[in-house]
Write a protein that holds these residues in place. Structure first.
Motif, short mmCIF file in Angstrom:
data_model
loop_
_atom_site.label_atom_id
_atom_site.label_comp_id
_atom_site.label_asym_id
_atom_site.label_seq_id
_atom_site.Cartn_x
_atom_site.Cartn_y
_atom_site.Cartn_z
N LYS A 119 -52.60 30.41 62.53
CA LYS A 119 -52.16 29.14 63.10
C LYS A 119 -50.98 28.56 62.31
N ILE A 120 -51.08 28.65 60.97
CA ILE A 120 -49.98 28.15 60.12
C ILE A 120 -48.73 28.97 60.35
N ALA A 121 -48.83 30.29 60.46
CA ALA A 121 -47.68 31.17 60.70
C ALA A 121 -47.08 30.89 62.07
N THR A 122 -47.93 30.59 63.07
CA THR A 122 -47.43 30.30 64.42
C THR A 122 -46.63 28.99 64.41
N VAL A 123 -47.18 27.93 63.73
CA VAL A 123 -46.48 26.64 63.65
C VAL A 123 -45.19 26.79 62.86
N ALA A 124 -45.23 27.49 61.71
CA ALA A 124 -44.03 27.69 60.88
C ALA A 124 -43.00 28.52 61.65
N GLY A 125 -43.43 29.53 62.36
CA GLY A 125 -42.52 30.36 63.16
C GLY A 125 -41.88 29.54 64.27
N ALA A 126 -42.67 28.67 64.89
CA ALA A 126 -42.14 27.82 65.97
C ALA A 126 -41.10 26.84 65.41
N ALA A 127 -41.39 26.23 64.24
CA ALA A 127 -40.44 25.29 63.63
C ALA A 127 -39.15 26.00 63.22
N ALA A 128 -39.30 27.12 62.54
CA ALA A 128 -38.11 27.88 62.11
C ALA A 128 -37.35 28.40 63.31
#
Length: 180
Positions: free
Chosen positions: A97-106
């Motif tokens: 979930k953290i990687a998905t949110v960070a990937g979406a932000a980046a």
């Protein structure tokens, strides 16, 4: 009266009258004055004349096309979706979930900047006529500074034309109008 005496008297009166006429018109020394002034020196008087003119030329102008998505929403959303999908591929559980949110932000930030660069490079070229005023200068003769001698007196006058070797005189005054 004899004939030769009468002839002499008529001849004498005629010569005296002719001499008086010549003297009165200044044609003999001691008459009413000279009939022309002697030109001693002539100097051209020059002035600079400016002639403004307009010069126009066609130039190529590069313009940026109008931006339809000023806030770059499309690039931000597309980047966020792609970044979220890639981030979701990493890790497992809560890390996923953290990687998905960070990937979406980046991805959103990267998509925004990519669209900004694409919009900045989206240009077109037009031809425009540009004009400017150019001033040409030239020198012209505006008159003549003339030094002359009249009845033993020397003086200078400005004339519109070159007088030649002499200036006509009438009644003791220079005649400055040029006759055709």
């Amino acid at each position: 009266m004899n004939k030769s005496m009468l002839t002499g008297a008529v001849l004498g009166v005629s010569l005296a009258t002719a001499g008086g006429v010549l003297a009165s018109y200044g044609l003999l020394p001691g008459g009413a004055g000279a009939n022309e002034a002697e030109v001693l020196e002539v100097t051209e008087v020059r002035e600079t004349v400016e002639d403004p003119r307009e010069v126009c030329k066609d130039v190529a102008v590069t313009r940026q096309k109008p931006v339809q998505d000023q806030h770059r929403v499309l690039g931000t959303v597309a980047g966020a979706v792609i970044g979220g999908v890639l981030g979701n591929q990493v890790g497992g559980g809560s890390g996923k979930k953290i990687a998905t949110v960070a990937g979406a932000a980046a991805g959103g930030y990267a998509g925004n900047k990519t669209q900004e660069q694409m919009q900045a490079g989206d240009t077109y070229v037009t031809t425009e006529t540009r004009c400017e005023t150019v001033v040409d200068t030239r020198e012209v003769v505006s008159g003549y500074e003339v030094t002359y001698s009249l009845d033993g007196e020397q003086d200078t006058i400005r004339m519109a034309y070159h007088p030649g070797d002499s200036i006509p005189v009438e009644e003791g005054k220079l005649v400055l109008s040029k006759e055709s």
